[in-house]
Design a protein around this motif. Sequence first.
Motif, PDB file in Angstrom:
ATOM      1  N   UNK A 278       0.832  -1.209   0.000  1.00  0.00           N
ATOM      2  CA  UNK A 278       0.000   0.000   0.000  1.00  0.00           C
ATOM      3  C   UNK A 278       0.864   1.256   0.000  1.00  0.00           C
ATOM      4  N   UNK A 279       1.903   1.256   0.827  1.00  0.00           N
ATOM      5  CA  UNK A 279       2.810   2.420   0.884  1.00  0.00           C
ATOM      6  C   UNK A 279       3.503   2.610  -0.458  1.00  0.00           C
ATOM      7  N   UNK A 280       4.011   1.522  -1.032  1.00  0.00           N
ATOM      8  CA  UNK A 280       4.702   1.619  -2.318  1.00  0.00           C
ATOM      9  C   UNK A 280       3.754   2.073  -3.429  1.00  0.00           C
ATOM     10  N   UNK A 281       2.503   1.644  -3.364  1.00  0.00           N
ATOM     11  CA  UNK A 281       1.523   2.058  -4.367  1.00  0.00           C
ATOM     12  C   UNK A 281       1.286   3.564  -4.302  1.00  0.00           C
ATOM     13  N   UNK A 282       1.102   4.073  -3.105  1.00  0.00           N
ATOM     14  CA  UNK A 282       0.883   5.517  -2.938  1.00  0.00           C
ATOM     15  C   UNK A 282       2.107   6.299  -3.417  1.00  0.00           C
TER      16      UNK A 282
ATOM     17  N   UNK B  31       4.835   9.912  -7.182  1.00  0.00           N
ATOM     18  CA  UNK B  31       6.099  10.189  -7.877  1.00  0.00           C
ATOM     19  C   UNK B  31       6.175   9.445  -9.218  1.00  0.00           C
ATOM     20  N   UNK B  32       5.035   9.220  -9.838  1.00  0.00           N
ATOM     21  CA  UNK B  32       4.992   8.448 -11.091  1.00  0.00           C
ATOM     22  C   UNK B  32       5.854   9.077 -12.174  1.00  0.00           C
ATOM     23  N   UNK B  33       5.828  10.395 -12.279  1.00  0.00           N
ATOM     24  CA  UNK B  33       6.596  11.065 -13.334  1.00  0.00           C
ATOM     25  C   UNK B  33       8.093  10.801 -13.171  1.00  0.00           C
TER      26      UNK B  33
END
Length: 483
Positions: free
Chosen positions: A91-95, A100-102
């Motif tokens: 869950x933390x890594x997903x958020x 920070x997807x870019x």
Amino acid sequence: MRWVKILGAVAVINVIARLLGFAREVVIGYQYGTTYVADSIITAFTVPNFIYLVVGGAITTAFISVYSKLAESKKQLFINNIWTILLIILSVLTVISIVFAEYFIHLLFSGLSGPSFQLTVHLYQVMAPSSLFLVIGMWLSGLWNIQGYYRLTAFATLVFNGVFLTFGAGLTGLFSTYSYAVGAVAGAFLMAFLLYTKWLKEQRPISFQIGLGPNRNEMWRFMKLALPILLGGATLQFYFLIQRIYASQLEEGIIASLNYASKMTQFPQAILMTSVTTVMYPLLSKAVGDNQNEKVSRIYQKGIRWLFILLVPATAFLMSYAKPIISVIFEYGQFDEQATARTYPLLQWLALSMLPLAMNTYITRFFYAKEQSYLPVFYSMLSVFGINIFIINMYIDQLGVYALAVGTIIATVTNMIFLMITATVKYRFTVGNPWEWSIYVLLASGLIVISKSVVASFDELLMLACGGLLTAVFILVGLRLFK
């Protein structure tokens, strides 16, 4: 007899699931061809798929290994601990990956620019939660497999691929390219939801529990097991990830072409490899457990013989009939003749990696059965991150995208040679007397190549049917003669 029926049912479900996954690639080709839009869809799902297959596979394998040796009093606590850790970390890594997807996409696929980069970022932000549900789904599948519910877990994978395809293709009018991002999340969620709700109904509830209690040693064993399994089992996915990272630096459409060609090599390899492993692995496990070294050696020889008989003619077929294969399967809608011309040479090159990839997977299992995992992991890492990347960097300016295929071929063949030499020296495993079946394989493959010129004037579909039938006959006769 019961196990034969179960294995048969699981095999059928798995083939259907793979066909649905393959159909998704065909539909993407139909809708977007080899444009930057296809590049973006494929690239955005690369990371969730990598996490699913590599991280999920390692966690599940390590979990099953530790869980199966636990006393009954410790099993539920261990399940709760893993469930809690997975939910928190994923869950933390997903958020983080959404926020920070870019930066994340730029770090991995720095060659993407302009509209392709922006679309990939936005698609990934929608797709990111699928990583959470996919890993949870794979772990729950492991739990069910321990209980003997193989058909349920195979069906869950079919649900994922079916929903992914249905949403992606069916909701394009509503969500445009984002239909595939929505489909990935919906399919992954429904797979995990099906397995979880079924567990709640038929087994004990899974609780959120942070304290490790008496399971500290087991958790440490789990983590020690997971890392080498992750590295060793990730070899194939690392090749694909590296290919896409470098392909992002080339012209538009290369990622899509590379993906379509890769899928064409993965599908027969996976189906044929499964045919060997389904038969061989149970025999191997029992023979190693009973310390029957001669029997293990015979199993090793038989598996290698079967892989050559299955995959060398299949390689000859893919290389010889690459253009009509791509044309008949993909050349519809936005996938035009130019896209076919760009894709089929990649299929010819990548076909050469099918046998060594399958051999590496197969031989590695013997090291694992002997509880010697570090050598094959070392060979894999040296091949993937050393030889493969060295070859790509050396030749990418001259060969372009074909350098990616050359790097994969040389690295996988080198890895195979390392494994075979070590297996011979360390365990006295040999290929036996290969002359009869190797001559048959070479003769069959040569005739398959020649057959292309014989049927060259036929309609493409009829040409493929003739070549495919001839290949199937040679494979079946070879398995019958050299069983």
